[in-house]
Structure formats: C-alpha cells, structure tokens
Design a protein around this motif. Structure first.
Motif, PDB file in Angstrom:
ATOM      1  N   MET A   1       3.498  22.451  -0.462  1.00  0.00           N
ATOM      2  CA  MET A   1       4.017  21.467  -1.339  1.00  0.00           C
ATOM      3  C   MET A   1       5.149  22.107  -2.118  1.00  0.00           C
ATOM      4  O   MET A   1       5.082  23.270  -2.485  1.00  0.00           O
ATOM      5  CB  MET A   1       2.912  20.996  -2.289  1.00  0.00           C
ATOM      6  CG  MET A   1       3.389  19.974  -3.253  1.00  0.00           C
ATOM      7  SD  MET A   1       2.075  19.211  -4.207  1.00  0.00           S
ATOM      8  CE  MET A   1       1.781  20.439  -5.423  1.00  0.00           C
ATOM      9  N   LEU A   2       6.181  21.328  -2.356  1.00  0.00           N
ATOM     10  CA  LEU A   2       7.327  21.805  -3.110  1.00  0.00           C
ATOM     11  C   LEU A   2       7.601  20.796  -4.210  1.00  0.00           C
ATOM     12  O   LEU A   2       7.692  19.604  -3.948  1.00  0.00           O
ATOM     13  CB  LEU A   2       8.524  21.906  -2.166  1.00  0.00           C
ATOM     14  CG  LEU A   2       9.754  22.650  -2.596  1.00  0.00           C
ATOM     15  CD1 LEU A   2       9.429  24.082  -3.006  1.00  0.00           C
ATOM     16  CD2 LEU A   2      10.751  22.665  -1.440  1.00  0.00           C
ATOM     17  N   ALA A   3       7.652  21.255  -5.457  1.00  0.00           N
ATOM     18  CA  ALA A   3       7.873  20.350  -6.589  1.00  0.00           C
ATOM     19  C   ALA A   3       9.104  20.800  -7.363  1.00  0.00           C
ATOM     20  O   ALA A   3       9.349  21.998  -7.504  1.00  0.00           O
ATOM     21  CB  ALA A   3       6.657  20.357  -7.508  1.00  0.00           C
ATOM     22  N   TYR A   4       9.844  19.840  -7.856  1.00  0.00           N
ATOM     23  CA  TYR A   4      11.039  20.123  -8.643  1.00  0.00           C
ATOM     24  C   TYR A   4      10.834  19.641 -10.062  1.00  0.00           C
ATOM     25  O   TYR A   4      10.432  18.505 -10.276  1.00  0.00           O
ATOM     26  CB  TYR A   4      12.263  19.414  -8.052  1.00  0.00           C
ATOM     27  CG  TYR A   4      12.614  19.969  -6.714  1.00  0.00           C
ATOM     28  CD1 TYR A   4      13.431  21.088  -6.611  1.00  0.00           C
ATOM     29  CD2 TYR A   4      12.100  19.411  -5.561  1.00  0.00           C
ATOM     30  CE1 TYR A   4      13.720  21.629  -5.381  1.00  0.00           C
ATOM     31  CE2 TYR A   4      12.389  19.948  -4.332  1.00  0.00           C
ATOM     32  CZ  TYR A   4      13.195  21.049  -4.245  1.00  0.00           C
ATOM     33  OH  TYR A   4      13.476  21.589  -3.028  1.00  0.00           O
ATOM     34  N   ALA A  21       1.837  23.220 -14.629  1.00  0.00           N
ATOM     35  CA  ALA A  21       1.407  22.447 -13.459  1.00  0.00           C
ATOM     36  C   ALA A  21       0.816  23.375 -12.396  1.00  0.00           C
ATOM     37  O   ALA A  21      -0.212  23.057 -11.777  1.00  0.00           O
ATOM     38  CB  ALA A  21       2.578  21.661 -12.883  1.00  0.00           C
ATOM     39  N   GLY A  22       1.444  24.525 -12.187  1.00  0.00           N
ATOM     40  CA  GLY A  22       0.923  25.489 -11.222  1.00  0.00           C
ATOM     41  C   GLY A  22      -0.448  26.012 -11.614  1.00  0.00           C
ATOM     42  O   GLY A  22      -1.345  26.116 -10.778  1.00  0.00           O
ATOM     43  N   MET A  23      -0.623  26.325 -12.887  1.00  0.00           N
ATOM     44  CA  MET A  23      -1.920  26.815 -13.361  1.00  0.00           C
ATOM     45  C   MET A  23      -2.994  25.735 -13.229  1.00  0.00           C
ATOM     46  O   MET A  23      -4.135  26.025 -12.846  1.00  0.00           O
ATOM     47  CB  MET A  23      -1.793  27.285 -14.809  1.00  0.00           C
ATOM     48  CG  MET A  23      -0.941  28.536 -14.941  1.00  0.00           C
ATOM     49  SD  MET A  23      -0.496  28.981 -16.638  1.00  0.00           S
ATOM     50  CE  MET A  23      -2.054  29.061 -17.461  1.00  0.00           C
ATOM     51  N   VAL A  42      -5.417  28.794  -3.430  1.00  0.00           N
ATOM     52  CA  VAL A  42      -4.021  28.376  -3.422  1.00  0.00           C
ATOM     53  C   VAL A  42      -3.218  29.388  -4.225  1.00  0.00           C
ATOM     54  O   VAL A  42      -3.741  30.008  -5.147  1.00  0.00           O
ATOM     55  CB  VAL A  42      -3.863  26.949  -4.006  1.00  0.00           C
ATOM     56  CG1 VAL A  42      -4.239  26.912  -5.469  1.00  0.00           C
ATOM     57  CG2 VAL A  42      -2.455  26.414  -3.814  1.00  0.00           C
ATOM     58  N   ARG A  43      -1.984  29.584  -3.831  1.00  0.00           N
ATOM     59  CA  ARG A  43      -1.074  30.438  -4.589  1.00  0.00           C
ATOM     60  C   ARG A  43       0.101  29.579  -5.041  1.00  0.00           C
ATOM     61  O   ARG A  43       0.516  28.661  -4.359  1.00  0.00           O
ATOM     62  CB  ARG A  43      -0.567  31.581  -3.730  1.00  0.00           C
ATOM     63  CG  ARG A  43      -1.630  32.592  -3.455  1.00  0.00           C
ATOM     64  CD  ARG A  43      -1.014  33.800  -2.824  1.00  0.00           C
ATOM     65  NE  ARG A  43      -1.369  33.804  -1.407  1.00  0.00           N
ATOM     66  CZ  ARG A  43      -0.996  34.721  -0.561  1.00  0.00           C
ATOM     67  NH1 ARG A  43      -0.223  35.708  -0.957  1.00  0.00           N
ATOM     68  NH2 ARG A  43      -1.358  34.680   0.684  1.00  0.00           N
ATOM     69  N   LYS A  70      18.257  26.182   0.180  1.00  0.00           N
ATOM     70  CA  LYS A  70      17.968  27.111  -0.908  1.00  0.00           C
ATOM     71  C   LYS A  70      16.481  27.254  -1.224  1.00  0.00           C
ATOM     72  O   LYS A  70      15.978  28.342  -1.380  1.00  0.00           O
ATOM     73  CB  LYS A  70      18.699  26.700  -2.180  1.00  0.00           C
ATOM     74  CG  LYS A  70      20.181  26.525  -2.025  1.00  0.00           C
ATOM     75  CD  LYS A  70      20.868  27.837  -1.773  1.00  0.00           C
ATOM     76  CE  LYS A  70      22.373  27.621  -1.722  1.00  0.00           C
ATOM     77  NZ  LYS A  70      23.083  28.658  -1.067  1.00  0.00           N
ATOM     78  N   ALA A  71      15.787  26.140  -1.363  1.00  0.00           N
ATOM     79  CA  ALA A  71      14.416  26.190  -1.861  1.00  0.00           C
ATOM     80  C   ALA A  71      13.391  26.474  -0.768  1.00  0.00           C
ATOM     81  O   ALA A  71      12.457  27.235  -0.991  1.00  0.00           O
ATOM     82  CB  ALA A  71      14.068  24.880  -2.559  1.00  0.00           C
TER      83      ALA A  71
END
Length: 75
Positions: A1-4, A21-23, A42-43, A70-71
């Motif tokens: 998953m990729l979040a901006y 959000a990651g935590m 998950v990392r 880039k991402a």
C-alpha cells in the motif's frame, strides 16, 4: 500500500500524520488473528521529498507518472 500525505491539500503536520498513521497500522495488524497461529506483521516506511505542485486535476497523469518514477522504487 502506498499513501500520500499532503496531496491534494497540504497541512503543516503532514509528516506527523504519516508517522501516526503508520504506527496505527502496525498496532492494528498486530492484533489480527490469522487463524493459523502465525502473527501478521507489517513494516512501515516514511519518506519525504520535494513537494509536488499540481494546480488542477488535468495534471493527474503527470502526478501518476511522478509516483511511478519516484515513489514506487522507495516502496
């Protein structure tokens, strides 16, 4: 998953929002039951970079190209 965070509207605390959000994601996944006795893991990584300025939605293709170039390699 990729979040901006900060797209399409930037906030002063976008970096903090991304980390929080990651935590939250890591804690939520750790609570899941896989049904096999194995624990889900998950990392999360947070990367910062140059801001992307896209004034209207007609530039969506350019944003998608930037993301792909880039991402995705970071992810």
């Amino acid at each position: 998953m990729l979040a901006y965070f900060g797209y399409p509207r930037a906030h002063d605390d976008d970096a903090e929002r991304a980390v929080r959000a990651g935590m939250t994601l890591v804690r939520a996944i750790a609570k899941l039951d896989s049904g096999t006795g194995e624990r889900w893991r998950v990392r999360v990584g947070v990367a910062t970079g140059s801001p992307i300025a896209l004034p209207t939605c007609r530039f969506r293709q350019k944003f998608d190209e930037h993301v792909r170039d880039k991402a995705h390699p970071l992810a």
